[in-house]
Scaffold this active site. Structure first.
Site, PDB file in Angstrom:
ATOM      1  N   ASN A  65      10.446  10.027 -11.830  1.00  0.00           N
ATOM      2  CA  ASN A  65      11.897  10.261 -11.751  1.00  0.00           C
ATOM      3  C   ASN A  65      12.208  11.728 -11.463  1.00  0.00           C
ATOM      4  O   ASN A  65      13.278  12.061 -10.946  1.00  0.00           O
ATOM      5  CB  ASN A  65      12.594   9.908 -13.074  1.00  0.00           C
ATOM      6  CG  ASN A  65      12.454   8.460 -13.481  1.00  0.00           C
ATOM      7  OD1 ASN A  65      12.467   8.153 -14.662  1.00  0.00           O
ATOM      8  ND2 ASN A  65      12.296   7.557 -12.528  1.00  0.00           N
ATOM      9  N   ASN A 126      21.007  -1.157  -8.192  1.00  0.00           N
ATOM     10  CA  ASN A 126      20.684  -2.560  -7.899  1.00  0.00           C
ATOM     11  C   ASN A 126      21.972  -3.345  -7.640  1.00  0.00           C
ATOM     12  O   ASN A 126      23.042  -2.999  -8.140  1.00  0.00           O
ATOM     13  CB  ASN A 126      19.879  -3.183  -9.037  1.00  0.00           C
ATOM     14  CG  ASN A 126      20.690  -3.276 -10.311  1.00  0.00           C
ATOM     15  OD1 ASN A 126      21.429  -4.242 -10.509  1.00  0.00           O
ATOM     16  ND2 ASN A 126      20.604  -2.269 -11.172  1.00  0.00           N
ATOM     17  N   CYS A 182       5.930  -3.165  -1.812  1.00  0.00           N
ATOM     18  CA  CYS A 182       5.657  -2.773  -3.189  1.00  0.00           C
ATOM     19  C   CYS A 182       6.114  -1.349  -3.465  1.00  0.00           C
ATOM     20  O   CYS A 182       6.641  -1.051  -4.514  1.00  0.00           O
ATOM     21  CB  CYS A 182       4.174  -2.894  -3.481  1.00  0.00           C
ATOM     22  SG  CYS A 182       3.856  -3.851  -4.951  1.00  0.00           S
ATOM     23  N   CYS A 323       2.239  -8.222  -8.023  1.00  0.00           N
ATOM     24  CA  CYS A 323       1.826  -7.455  -6.842  1.00  0.00           C
ATOM     25  C   CYS A 323       1.183  -6.174  -7.369  1.00  0.00           C
ATOM     26  O   CYS A 323       0.646  -6.155  -8.464  1.00  0.00           O
ATOM     27  CB  CYS A 323       3.012  -7.171  -5.924  1.00  0.00           C
ATOM     28  SG  CYS A 323       4.294  -6.198  -6.726  1.00  0.00           S
TER      29      CYS A 323
END
Ligand SMILES: [Zn+2]
Length: 363
Positions: A65, A126, A182, A323
């Site tokens: 981050n 999102n 991914c 994944c």
């Protein structure tokens, strides 16, 4: 009111003045998310003297981050973001109220949070949260400062339920196809910071305009876009659609959206390893599978899943999709869950987070 002196540099602007400053001091602003956008929005709003600043986030600070979330320091790693953000903001301005909500915006808390604030900032990343926030802004009549950054493109606008279009006038529903990769869609810190700074600017303009109407023009009905590859920037006019499925309704009749993903769908690696009889579905490509996978798993790449291929006996047992790091897995799990298959889980953190042994394919 001696404290007002610290705001001299903005009060001296005739568009702000003492009246605007007093308005800022009375304002209550909610920022959804303490990520890259929030990292720019929050300190600027704290610095500007917003009376009450609330931040909601359910994440912890990770090393990855720090590239863009400049509110945090290395020592904040693994702390809840809300806790680290509140500390940083209190250190910046002790004269205002700063409230942290450790959680995620959802249908249960959205009414309380929206009715308790004058302006909402969407700093989420999102679509579920963006659409919930946009719909709730219409339902509860609160202006929403929208921001989004994808790759080199940034967008900022203001959805004011009284005067302009809403998010669904632009996009009637959340996109259903996710980028099947991914590695998270990449982003550069300064661009997120620019979008966040502009969002903070819009909040200040909205609030100050209430004291001194007509002097400033917040981005209501205009979508600011920037392509940072070329630095081409535009303000696109966006109109309220008379047939909009949301803002043409009586606000009281607005039904808030349910998350498109069942929150129980993500599964922690330690929990997944306890499941008896689960199908572990490795949705990576064959070369990735060959390099190492969870023993007993089946390999069905996402590309083939997207073409319609399904594993045998799906639905008869729990299915844990994974994944490399969990992003492609989220797409696959969503796809299978939306088809109605029960007990579909996405392995949080993907294979990288798996505590057990891996097997390589002998060739
Ligand atoms: Zn609308």
């Amino acid at each position: 009111m001696t404290d007002l002196a610290r705001y001299d540099r903005q009060m001296v602007l005739p568009e702000v003045g003492e009246a605007g400053q007093r308005r800022l001091a009375q304002a209550r602003v909610l920022c959804i998310g303490a990520g890259g956008l929030g990292s720019a929005v929050l300190p600027y709003l704290a610095g500007a003297g917003i009376g009450r600043l609330t931040v909601i986030d359910d994440d912890r600070v990770e090393a990855s981050n720090l590239q863009r979330q400049v509110l945090f320091r290395e020592a904040d790693q693994q702390r809840p973001k809300v806790e680290a953000a509140v500390d940083a903001l209190r250190a910046l301005n002790s004269g205002i109220e700063i409230v942290g909500e450790n959680g995620r915006l959802d249908r249960d808390n959205v009414q309380r949070l929206f009715e308790d604030h004058d302006v909402i900032v969407d700093g989420s990343d999102n679509f579920d949260t963006k659409f919930l926030a946009a719909d709730a802004a219409v339902k509860f009549g609160v202006p929403l400062v929208y921001g989004s950054v994808t790759g080199f493109e940034a967008q900022v606008t203001v959805f004011d339920p009284d005067h302009g279009p809403c998010l669904r006038c632009l996009f009637p529903s959340p996109p259903t196809s996710w980028v099947p990769n991914c590695a998270e869609a990449g982003v550069l810190g300064p661009l997120v910071g620019m979008a966040g700074s502009l969002q903070a600017m819009q909040v200040i303009q909205l609030i100050v305009s209430q004291a001194l109407p007509g002097r400033l023009e917040p981005l209501i009905g205009r979508l600011w876009t920037l392509d940072a590859r070329s630095m081409d920037s535009h303000c696109l006019r966006i109109r309220k659609r008379p047939d909009c499925g949301l803002c043409s309704l009586d606000p009281a009749a607005v039904e808030l959206p349910r998350p498109s993903r069942d929150p129980g769908q993500d599964i922690a690696p330690n929990e997944a390893s306890q499941l008896d009889d689960a199908l572990f579905l490795d949705i990576r490509e064959p070369d990735e599978w060959a390099a190492g996978h969870i023993p007993g798993a089946e390999n069905l790449p996402l590309s083939r899943l997207l073409e319609g291929e399904r594993p045998a006996r799906l639905g008869e047992r729990p299915c844990v999709v994974y994944c490399t790091r969990g992003t492609r897995g989220e797409t696959a799990a969503r796809l299978l869950a939306e088809e109605g298959h029960p007990r579909i889980h996405n392995l949080l953190g993907g294979l990288a987070a798996w505590p057990g042994p891996r097997r390589q394919t002998d060739r």
